[in-house]
Design a protein around this motif. Structure first.
Motif, short mmCIF file in Angstrom:
data_model
loop_
_atom_site.label_atom_id
_atom_site.label_comp_id
_atom_site.label_asym_id
_atom_site.label_seq_id
_atom_site.Cartn_x
_atom_site.Cartn_y
_atom_site.Cartn_z
N GLU A 199 39.70 68.87 3.22
CA GLU A 199 38.37 68.30 3.35
C GLU A 199 37.32 69.59 2.95
N PHE A 200 36.50 69.24 2.09
CA PHE A 200 35.43 70.25 1.55
C PHE A 200 34.03 69.74 1.66
N SER A 201 33.40 70.49 2.45
CA SER A 201 32.05 70.13 3.15
C SER A 201 31.26 70.78 2.09
N SER A 202 31.50 72.04 1.37
CA SER A 202 30.79 72.60 0.23
C SER A 202 31.22 72.13 -1.11
N PRO A 203 30.35 71.98 -2.17
CA PRO A 203 30.75 71.61 -3.43
C PRO A 203 31.89 72.47 -3.93
N ILE A 204 33.02 71.99 -4.39
CA ILE A 204 34.08 72.32 -5.05
C ILE A 204 34.56 71.47 -6.60
N LYS A 205 34.64 72.22 -7.44
CA LYS A 205 35.12 71.60 -8.91
C LYS A 205 36.72 71.53 -8.87
N VAL A 206 36.98 70.46 -9.94
CA VAL A 206 38.40 70.21 -9.97
C VAL A 206 39.07 71.40 -10.46
N TRP A 207 38.56 72.10 -11.42
CA TRP A 207 39.29 73.18 -12.01
C TRP A 207 39.71 74.28 -10.63
N SER A 262 49.63 69.63 -11.91
CA SER A 262 48.90 68.52 -11.20
C SER A 262 47.70 68.22 -11.85
N PHE A 263 46.99 66.99 -11.53
CA PHE A 263 45.78 66.39 -11.96
C PHE A 263 45.06 66.02 -10.54
N VAL A 264 43.59 65.77 -10.65
CA VAL A 264 43.09 65.24 -9.74
C VAL A 264 42.36 63.83 -10.28
N CYS A 265 42.55 62.88 -9.31
CA CYS A 265 41.69 61.51 -9.77
C CYS A 265 41.03 60.93 -8.39
N LEU A 271 40.30 63.44 -13.55
CA LEU A 271 38.90 63.85 -13.51
C LEU A 271 38.54 65.25 -14.50
N SER A 272 37.91 65.45 -15.00
CA SER A 272 37.55 66.66 -15.76
C SER A 272 37.45 67.93 -14.98
N GLY A 273 37.70 68.95 -15.48
CA GLY A 273 37.79 70.20 -14.62
C GLY A 273 36.40 70.62 -14.15
N ASN A 274 35.42 70.26 -14.84
CA ASN A 274 34.16 70.49 -14.56
C ASN A 274 33.33 69.53 -13.25
N GLU A 275 34.03 68.68 -13.20
CA GLU A 275 33.47 67.67 -12.28
C GLU A 275 33.53 68.15 -10.77
N GLU A 276 32.53 67.83 -10.05
CA GLU A 276 32.52 68.43 -8.66
C GLU A 276 33.06 67.05 -7.75
N LEU A 277 33.96 67.50 -6.85
CA LEU A 277 34.23 66.34 -5.64
C LEU A 277 32.95 66.03 -4.82
N ARG A 278 32.85 64.69 -4.54
CA ARG A 278 31.67 64.14 -4.05
C ARG A 278 31.98 63.79 -2.60
N PRO A 279 30.75 64.27 -1.74
CA PRO A 279 31.23 64.03 -0.34
C PRO A 279 31.16 62.47 -0.18
#
Length: 150
Positions: free
Chosen positions: A26-34, A43-46, A60-68
């Protein structure tokens, strides 16, 4: 897969990521896919909301952030642009359910099968494989699928 997420399991201000081994991060602060891919280079993230039966799984692209409040999966590169089979979708749902349950959230799977709300949205009640002996070490596999009309 997003249709089967319980509101309770996705409440909170964190992005949830299911890893290949079934563990939950779990990520409570912003984290990017890269940043995630640095630890999982093969692997990749979807996003679970963009996964559906017989649709290609996209990254997802490497620059995208995971959204809460969103659920994501780390999947092997061999699955990239690969049509997702029902069995694979069910296995991911079980993996996510187990991880969410262990973390104190509400899972997706009940009674050893696919969650009923999810089943209704996908018109699937049950999928199982029957195995019978075919002589001389051979096995015969048949699938029994049930659907419900909408």
């Amino acid at each position: 897969m997003g249709a089967c997420v319980s509101r309770e399991s996705m409440s909170g201000d964190s992005a949830k990521l299911i890893l290949l081994d079934g563990t939950l991060q779990e990520f409570s602060s912003p984290i990017k896919v890269w940043q995630i891919l640095q630890k999982h280079p093969t692997s990749f993230v979807c996003n679970s909301d963009e996964m559906d039966f017989d649709d290609a799984v996209s990254a997802l692209s490497g620059n995208e952030e995971l959204r809460p409040g969103q659920l994501y999966f780390v999947l092997p590169l061999t699955w990239l642009n690969h049509p997702l089979k029902a069995e694979e979708m069910a296995a991911l749902a079980v993996k996510a359910s187990s991880a969410l349950t262990k973390s104190g959230g509400v899972g997706w799977v009940s009674g050893g099968g696919v969650d009923q709300e999810y089943a209704k949205s996908k018109r699937i009640v049950e999928a199982k494989t029957n195995v019978s002996g075919g002589g001389k070490g051979k096995r015969s596999f048949t699938r029994n699928l049930s659907t419900i009309a909408e």
